[in-house]
Write a protein that holds these residues in place. Structure first.
Motif, PDB file in Angstrom:
ATOM      1  N   VAL B 372       0.452  -1.423   0.459  1.00 54.59           N
ATOM      2  CA  VAL B 372       0.212  -0.066   0.312  1.00 54.59           C
ATOM      3  C   VAL B 372       0.938   1.628  -0.149  1.00 54.59           C
ATOM      4  O   VAL B 372       2.781   1.241  -0.104  1.00 54.59           O
ATOM      5  CB  VAL B 372      -0.396   0.108   1.361  1.00 54.59           C
ATOM      6  CG1 VAL B 372      -1.906  -1.059   1.122  1.00 54.59           C
ATOM      7  CG2 VAL B 372       0.061  -0.129   2.702  1.00 54.59           C
ATOM      8  N   GLY B 373       0.519   2.328  -0.490  1.00 49.84           N
ATOM      9  CA  GLY B 373       1.043   3.335   0.058  1.00 49.84           C
ATOM     10  C   GLY B 373       1.732   3.676  -1.240  1.00 49.84           C
ATOM     11  O   GLY B 373       1.707   3.250  -2.458  1.00 49.84           O
ATOM     12  N   PRO B 374       2.944   4.953  -0.981  1.00 55.63           N
ATOM     13  CA  PRO B 374       3.850   5.283  -1.690  1.00 55.63           C
ATOM     14  C   PRO B 374       4.718   4.043  -2.216  1.00 55.63           C
ATOM     15  O   PRO B 374       4.714   4.035  -3.566  1.00 55.63           O
ATOM     16  CB  PRO B 374       4.663   6.111  -0.851  1.00 55.63           C
ATOM     17  CG  PRO B 374       4.004   6.429   0.344  1.00 55.63           C
ATOM     18  CD  PRO B 374       2.531   5.785   0.376  1.00 55.63           C
ATOM     19  N   GLY B 380       3.874   1.494  -9.535  1.00 53.11           N
ATOM     20  CA  GLY B 380       3.163   1.659 -10.696  1.00 53.11           C
ATOM     21  C   GLY B 380       1.767   1.152 -10.245  1.00 53.11           C
ATOM     22  O   GLY B 380       0.938   0.746 -11.233  1.00 53.11           O
ATOM     23  N   LEU B 381       1.346   0.797  -8.706  1.00 53.73           N
ATOM     24  CA  LEU B 381      -0.119   0.532  -9.102  1.00 53.73           C
ATOM     25  C   LEU B 381      -0.199   1.289  -8.450  1.00 53.73           C
ATOM     26  O   LEU B 381       0.010   2.810  -7.264  1.00 53.73           O
ATOM     27  CB  LEU B 381      -0.049  -0.188  -7.231  1.00 53.73           C
ATOM     28  CG  LEU B 381       0.172  -1.746  -7.292  1.00 53.73           C
ATOM     29  CD1 LEU B 381       0.629  -2.751  -6.464  1.00 53.73           C
ATOM     30  CD2 LEU B 381       0.335  -2.766  -9.063  1.00 53.73           C
ATOM     31  N   ARG B 465       2.314   6.534   5.220  1.00 58.10           N
ATOM     32  CA  ARG B 465       2.718   5.860   4.973  1.00 58.10           C
ATOM     33  C   ARG B 465       1.706   4.405   3.610  1.00 58.10           C
ATOM     34  O   ARG B 465       1.847   3.853   3.457  1.00 58.10           O
ATOM     35  CB  ARG B 465       3.111   4.906   6.037  1.00 58.10           C
ATOM     36  CG  ARG B 465       4.336   5.375   6.771  1.00 58.10           C
ATOM     37  CD  ARG B 465       4.704   3.933   7.533  1.00 58.10           C
ATOM     38  NE  ARG B 465       5.719   3.992   8.130  1.00 58.10           N
ATOM     39  CZ  ARG B 465       5.971   4.816   9.849  1.00 58.10           C
ATOM     40  NH1 ARG B 465       4.724   5.175  10.151  1.00 58.10           N
ATOM     41  NH2 ARG B 465       6.669   5.366  10.373  1.00 58.10           N
ATOM     42  N   GLY B 466       0.211   5.259   4.345  1.00 62.66           N
ATOM     43  CA  GLY B 466      -0.647   4.923   3.252  1.00 62.66           C
ATOM     44  C   GLY B 466      -2.267   4.069   2.998  1.00 62.66           C
ATOM     45  O   GLY B 466      -1.756   4.676   4.065  1.00 62.66           O
ATOM     46  N   ARG B 467      -2.619   2.748   2.930  1.00 64.34           N
ATOM     47  CA  ARG B 467      -4.386   3.465   3.570  1.00 64.34           C
ATOM     48  C   ARG B 467      -4.007   2.726   4.610  1.00 64.34           C
ATOM     49  O   ARG B 467      -3.386   2.318   5.286  1.00 64.34           O
ATOM     50  CB  ARG B 467      -4.410   1.658   2.752  1.00 64.34           C
ATOM     51  CG  ARG B 467      -6.045   1.611   2.891  1.00 64.34           C
ATOM     52  CD  ARG B 467      -6.666   0.727   2.306  1.00 64.34           C
ATOM     53  NE  ARG B 467      -6.252  -0.931   2.545  1.00 64.34           N
ATOM     54  CZ  ARG B 467      -5.918  -1.615   1.824  1.00 64.34           C
ATOM     55  NH1 ARG B 467      -5.621  -1.341   0.079  1.00 64.34           N
ATOM     56  NH2 ARG B 467      -5.174  -3.148   1.876  1.00 64.34           N
ATOM     57  N   ILE B 468      -5.138   3.766   5.996  1.00 65.39           N
ATOM     58  CA  ILE B 468      -5.133   2.671   6.994  1.00 65.39           C
ATOM     59  C   ILE B 468      -6.698   3.001   7.021  1.00 65.39           C
ATOM     60  O   ILE B 468      -7.480   3.044   6.722  1.00 65.39           O
ATOM     61  CB  ILE B 468      -4.715   4.439   7.938  1.00 65.39           C
ATOM     62  CG1 ILE B 468      -3.588   5.240   7.965  1.00 65.39           C
ATOM     63  CG2 ILE B 468      -5.546   3.929   9.467  1.00 65.39           C
ATOM     64  CD1 ILE B 468      -3.594   5.631   8.807  1.00 65.39           C
ATOM     65  N   PHE B 490       1.758  -2.757   8.534  1.00 63.27           N
ATOM     66  CA  PHE B 490       1.635  -4.467   8.606  1.00 63.27           C
ATOM     67  C   PHE B 490       1.509  -5.872   7.197  1.00 63.27           C
ATOM     68  O   PHE B 490       1.706  -6.272   6.704  1.00 63.27           O
ATOM     69  CB  PHE B 490      -0.501  -4.207   8.643  1.00 63.27           C
ATOM     70  CG  PHE B 490      -1.223  -5.745   8.952  1.00 63.27           C
ATOM     71  CD1 PHE B 490      -1.192  -6.366  10.440  1.00 63.27           C
ATOM     72  CD2 PHE B 490      -2.012  -6.105   7.940  1.00 63.27           C
ATOM     73  CE1 PHE B 490      -1.502  -7.864  10.870  1.00 63.27           C
ATOM     74  CE2 PHE B 490      -1.860  -7.590   8.917  1.00 63.27           C
ATOM     75  CZ  PHE B 490      -1.705  -8.046   9.945  1.00 63.27           C
ATOM     76  N   PHE B 491       1.190  -4.586   6.411  1.00 59.08           N
ATOM     77  CA  PHE B 491       1.178  -5.141   4.777  1.00 59.08           C
ATOM     78  C   PHE B 491       2.603  -5.074   4.001  1.00 59.08           C
ATOM     79  O   PHE B 491       2.858  -5.473   3.607  1.00 59.08           O
ATOM     80  CB  PHE B 491       0.428  -4.451   3.840  1.00 59.08           C
ATOM     81  CG  PHE B 491      -1.057  -3.921   3.801  1.00 59.08           C
ATOM     82  CD1 PHE B 491      -1.333  -5.933   3.080  1.00 59.08           C
ATOM     83  CD2 PHE B 491      -1.634  -3.571   4.212  1.00 59.08           C
ATOM     84  CE1 PHE B 491      -2.862  -6.598   3.876  1.00 59.08           C
ATOM     85  CE2 PHE B 491      -3.453  -3.938   4.247  1.00 59.08           C
ATOM     86  CZ  PHE B 491      -3.567  -4.907   3.874  1.00 59.08           C
ATOM     87  N   ASN B 492       3.181  -3.422   4.523  1.00 61.75           N
ATOM     88  CA  ASN B 492       4.686  -3.308   3.993  1.00 61.75           C
ATOM     89  C   ASN B 492       6.325  -3.837   3.677  1.00 61.75           C
ATOM     90  O   ASN B 492       6.629  -3.803   3.474  1.00 61.75           O
ATOM     91  CB  ASN B 492       5.002  -1.729   3.866  1.00 61.75           C
ATOM     92  CG  ASN B 492       3.839  -1.199   3.111  1.00 61.75           C
ATOM     93  OD1 ASN B 492       2.948  -2.108   1.951  1.00 61.75           O
ATOM     94  ND2 ASN B 492       3.799   0.394   2.491  1.00 61.75           N
TER      95      ASN B 492
END
Ligand code: SF4
Ligand code: SF4
Lengths: 253, 524
Positions: B372-374, B380-381, B465-468, B490-492
Motif C-alpha cells: 500500500v501507499g507510496p 506502478g500501482l 505510509r498508505g492505507r489505514i 502491516f502489509f508493507n
C-alpha cells in the motif's frame, strides 16, 4: 557542486543560538508546564479528575495537584475545570531529577530539582547516550532525534547518541517498556559501563503514559532501572528535552 | 444490497453469516478480481450474527451460539467503484488458509491464530505475529505460547557457504526495535525475515469494551508519527455511527493536517535517504525543513504531531485568518526550501547511482502481497484512499495521485517528492478558499459515550505510509467487541523483505529507509 553551494547559501545558517541567545520560538498554542491557580476548588468538584485519561490529577486538601509524569498535555482537564484553575503555560522547563518533583501543586511556581551531581561531575563536557525505544510511539523518538539536526545541533554541547551501549555513558529510554522489550532494555543497560545515567523521556517511559496499567507493559523504565532524570511530555518538545539534558550536565541551571 | 462506502456503519442484523467455505470463496474471488483485503479479524461468536437464517447452509450447526467459537469479519474494498464489501462467518478451531493463493492474507491469518487460537490449515509460514496474549482460552497453537518475543523458527537457507546475519531488536540509531534475520551468500541476501512484536502495548485489547477516556489517545499514539492519519480514521468511524456531519471548515482543516503530516514525514525520509548514501547537504537541510513543517502543525494545535487536533465531528482548534496567513507564508517558505534541498538529489550522479535499481519490487509482487501507499505507487500501482474511497474533504476537493514504475529505492524516493509537491499545492489551494463557519459538529457525543449497538463500522484514510483501516464491532451494549487497526506497515514490512531479495546486505539500511515503516503501528 555549484548547485550544492547555491542551495547552501539559500538555506542560510539556521542553528538556534540558545542557551547563549534567545529561546527558540514556541507555538502560541503550546501546552507547557501546568499552572494550578491557588484559589480553592469548588467543593466535591473533581471534574478534572474525571476528564483525565491517565489519572494524572489528584486532590490534596481539596485542591487539584497534577503529576506531569503521567500527563499527556491534552488539555482536557483545563477544559473541564469550571473554576478555570488549570492552565498550561509556555514554560518548557519540565525535567526533574526526582519523580516527586514532577508533581505540580497549586501556586507552585518553582522548577523541579534538576541537579544530578554525578552527571555534572563526570559528563559535563561529554555525554554519550544509547537510546532505547521500548514501546515508544516514534514521537518521543523523533523529537529526540531532531536534536541532532542542524537546527538544534546537539553535538555542540558534547552530547551525542552512539550505536553501542559499550561506548555510552548512559541510556535514554522512550516508551512504556513492553514485556516484549524488557529483556532487550535490561541487557542494553547492563552493557553500559558504570558510572552511568538513565534518562527517561515522555509520559510512557515515566509512568506508562496512555498505556499505563496495561498487562503488556511495565509502566515505564523506573521499575526496572534507577532513573536519574525524568523529562515529561507526550512527546516533550525538543526544547524541553534539550533543556533537561543541558541541566543534567550542568550546562544550564 | 446497500452499497457500503468509506466511513460506513453496517448493522450487524443485516449481515448474514456465510459458511466458512463461502466466506473463503467470496474473499478469494474478490481478491482475484482486484479487490483489496482491508481487514480480517475476529470477535467472540456471541457478538453479531443474524438470527433468522444461515446463508449457504453449510455452517456447523449451532456454531454461532457456541461461546467458544469466533466470528470472523472480512472487509473487501473495490477501488474501481469505491465500495466496501463485508462478510462474516463463524469458525471453531481452524479454517483452510488462503495464504498459499493470496499472500496478502497471510499475516491476517497468523494474527487470527495468535489472538483467537484458530488455525489456518496449510498456512505456508505459520508463526506468531507480535507475541501477544491470546483473547480466547484453548489449545496452544505454538509450543509454549506466549513464547518470549523473538523466539521462533526462522527460514533458513542451507549450504556450507551460507551465513546468517541477525540484527536487532535494539538498532544503532534512535529508532524503534525489531529483529531482522538475513540469509546471505557472501554479500548477497537470499532471504530476509522480519520479526516484530517488541513494541506491543496491547492497544486493541485495551480498546475492547471501549470507547473510553483513552480511546482517542490510543489512536493518536498507535503510530505516533501518524497521529492525524489514525485519529482521522477513528473519527470518521465515530461520525459514521452517529451520523455526524463535519462542517466544511473543519473538513478542510483536517485535510490540511493530514497533508502536513505527509509532507513532514516525506521530507524527513528524503533527508534520511540522502544520509544513508552519504549525501550530507540534503540530509542536513531536510532534517530542519521537516521540523519546520511539524511546527506548522504545532501552530494549528500546539503539538508538533497534531495531538489533540482531530476530534469526532471535526477539529478541536479553529484557525483564524491571521493564523491561516501565517501558515500559508511559512508553508510557501518550507516548500521553496524543500525544493532546493531535494532537487540536489536528482542532480547528483552519485546519489542516483545508489538509488536506481536498488531494492526493486515488481508490480506483480506488490499486488500479490497487498503493498500500500507510496511504496505501492512507486511500483506502478495507482491506488490511494483519497481518490479511490473518497470521504470528507476528499470527496469535495480531489487530489492528484502520482505513480512511478520502477519500484526501486529511486522510485520510492521520487514518489515522496511528487507527493510533497502535490500536498503543498493542495493545502495552499484549499486554505486560499477556506469556508467560513464552525470547525466541529455541535452534536458530537462525549468520547467515552457508547456507540450504537450491534454495528460494524469501517473507515479508511490515506496516511503518509498508505492505507489505514479502522474497523469497530459493537456489541448489544454499544461497547467495542473488537476494534481493529490496520496500519499500512502491516502489509508493507513484507514488501521490504521482498525488496531485499538478491540485493547486497549493505543496501539494507537504504532499502529500509526507502520504506520507513512503523514498528509500533504494526505491533500495536
Ligand atoms: S492535560 Fe494531563 S492532567 Fe490534564 S487531562 Fe490531559 S493528561 Fe490529564
Ligand atoms: S509519551 Fe506520548 S509521544 Fe512519547 S512515546 Fe509515549 S505515547 Fe508516544
Amino acid at each position: 557542486m555549484s548547485g550544492i553551494l547555491k542551495t547552501r547559501l539559500q538555506q542560510g545558517h539556521r542553528t538556534f543560538t540558545w542557551p547563549d541567545g534567545p529561546l527558540p520560538p514556541l507555538p502560541d498554542r503550546f501546552r507547557g508546564r501546568p499552572s494550578l491557580g491557588d484559589a480553592a476548588c469548588p467543593e466535591n468538584c473533581g471534574k478534572c479528575l474525571g476528564a483525565c485519561p491517565t489519572g494524572a490529577l489528584h486532590l490534596e486538601d481539596g485542591k487539584a495537584a497534577l503529576d506531569t509524569g503521567r500527563c499527556l498535555f491534552c488539555g482536557a482537564c483545563a477544559t473541564a475545570c469550571p473554576a478555570l484553575r488549570i492552565t498550561f503555560t509556555a514554560e518548557h522547563r519540565l525535567a526533574s531529577a526526582t519523580r516527586e518533583g514532577l508533581v505540580v501543586r497549586p501556586g507552585d511556581e518553582d522548577l523541579p530539582p534538576r541537579k544530578v551531581a554525578l552527571a555534572r561531575k563526570l559528563f559535563s563536557r561529554s555525554l554519550k547516550l544509547r537510546e532505547v525505544s521500548a514501546g515508544g510511539c516514534n514521537a518521543c523518538e523523533a523529537d529526540t532525534n531532531v536534536l541532532g539536526t542542524l537546527a538544534w545541533d546537539l553535538g555542540r554541547f558534547g552530547i551525542s547518541f552512539v550505536a553501542s551501549p559499550r561506548h555510552a555513558d548512559g541510556i535514554l529510554v522512550t516508551g512504556p517498556v513492553p514485556e516484549n522489550m524488557r529483556l532487550a532494555l535490561l541487557k542494553t543497560w547492563e552493557a553500559v559501563p558504570a558510572p552511568k545515567v538513565c534518562i527517561v523521556v515522555g509520559a510512557c517511559a515515566i509512568s506508562g503514559g496512555p498505556f499505563a496499567g496495561h498487562g503488556e507493559v511495565h509502566d515505564g523504565a523506573a521499575g526496572l532501572i534507577p532513573v536519574d532524570l525524568f523529562i515529561p511530555g507526550c512527546p516533550p518538545h525538543p526544547l524541553t528535552i534539550l533543556d533537561g539534558l543541558l541541566a543534567l550536565i550542568g550546562r544550564i541551571d | 444490497m446497500t452499497d457500503w462506502r468509506n466511513a460506513c456503519a453496517i448493522p450487524l442484523a443485516g449481515l448474514a453469516d456465510l459458511s466458512v467455505w463461502d466466506f473463503q470463496d467470496c474473499v478469494s474471488v474478490g481478491l482475484m478480481k482486484g479487490a483489496q483485503l482491508l481487514a480480517l479479524f475476529g470477535v467472540p461468536a456471541r457478538v453479531g450474527g443474524r438470527q433468522d437464517a444461515v446463508a449457504g447452509g453449510h455452517q456447523d450447526a449451532g456454531a454461532s451460539e457456541d461461546p467458544d467459537c469466533v466470528r470472523l469479519f472480512a472487509v473487501l474494498g473495490h477501488p474501481g467503484n469505491g465500495t466496501l464489501e463485508p462478510f462474516s462467518t463463524v469458525v471453531k478451531d481452524s479454517f483452510l488458509s488462503l495464504a498459499p493463493i493470496h499472500p496478502q492474507v497471510q499475516l491476517f491469518e497468523r494474527e487470527l491464530a495468535e489472538k483467537w487460537r484458530v488455525k489456518p490449515q496449510g498456512h505456508p509460514w505459520f508463526k506468531p505475529v507480535r507475541f501477544e496474549r491470546p483473547s480466547r482460552d484453548g489449545a496452544d497453537l505454538w509450543e509454549a505460547h506466549p513464547a518470549a518475543c523473538g523466539t521462533a523458527d526462522f527460514f533458513r537457507v542451507g549450504g556450507e557457504e551460507v551465513h546468517e546475519v541477525a540484527v536487532g531488536p535494539v538498532h544503532a540509531g534512535i529508532i524503534e526495535p525489531g529483529h531482522f534475520r538475513f540469509q546471505c551468500h557472501g554479500e548477497t541476501v537470499y532471504h530476509l525475515e522480519i520479526l516484530l512484536g517488541y513494541q506491543h502495548r496491547g492497544i486493541e485489547r485495551a480498546l475492547t469494551g471501549g470507547p473510553g477516556p483513552r480511546t482517542l489517545h490510543f489512536m493518536e499514539t498507535a503510530a505516533g508519527d501518524t497521529t492525524i492519519g489514525h485519529a482521522t480514521a477513528h473519527c470518521q468511524l465515530a461520525e459514521a455511527v452517529f451520523g455526524l456531519a463535519v462542517p466544511p471548515r473543519g473538513r478542510v482543516l483536517r485535510g490540511v493536517a493530514l497533508e502536513l503530516e505527509r509532507m513532514a514525514n516525506h521530507i524527513g525520509d528524503l533527508g534520511a535517504l540522502a544520509g544513508d548514501v552519504g549525501f550530507l547537504p540534503t540530509q542536513a537541510f531536510c532534517g530542519r525543513i521537516r521540523g519546520d513543517v511539524l511546527n506548522l502543525t504545532a501552530r494549528l494545535c500546539g503539538n508538533r504531531f497534531g495531538r489533540g487536533l482531530v476530534r469526532p465531528g471535526g477539529v478541536a482548534f479553529d484557525a483564524e485568518p491571521a493564523r491561516v496567513r501565517e501558515v500559508v507564508r511559512l508553508l510557501e517558505q518550507a516548500l521553496a526550501d524543500a525544493t532546493g534541498a531535494i532537487d540536489l538529489l536528482w542532480e547528483s550522479g552519485s546519489v542516483l547511482a545508489r538509488f536506481e535499481g536498488t531494492g526493486p519490487v515488481s508490480a506483480e509482487t506488490a499486488t500479490r502481497i497487498g503493498l500500500v501507499g507510496p511504496a505501492a505507487r512507486a511500483c506502478g500501482l495507482s491506488q490511494d484512499v483519497r481518490r479511490d474511497y473518497p470521504c470528507g474533504i476528499w470527496a469535495d476537493a480531489p487530489i492528484e495521485v502520482p505513480t512511478l514504475s520502477t519500484g526501486d529505492v529511486f522510485a520510492r524516493a521520487r514518489i515522496r517528492w511528487e507527493e510533497i509537491r502535490v500536498s503543498a499545492e493542495w493545502i495552499l489551494a484549499n486554505l486560499a478558499d477556506l469556508p467560513d463557519g464552525a470547525v466541529r459538529a455541535p452534536d458530537a457525543p462525549p468520547t467515552a459515550a457508547p456507540w450504537p449497538a450491534d454495528t460494524l463500522a469501517v473507515s479508511l484514510t490515506e496516511g503518509w505510509r498508505g492505507r489505514i483501516c479502522h474497523a469497530a464491532v459493537t456489541g448489544p451494549d454499544g461497547r467495542f467487541a473488537a476494534y481493529k487497526i490496520v496500519d499500512p506497515s502491516f502489509f508493507n514490512w513484507f514488501g521490504l523483505a521482498q525488496a531485499l531479495r538478491d540485493q547486497e546486505i549493505s543496501d539494507f539500511p537504504l532499502c529500509n529507509k526507502s520504506f520507513n515503516l512503523s514498528y509500533c503501528g504494526f505491533d500495536l
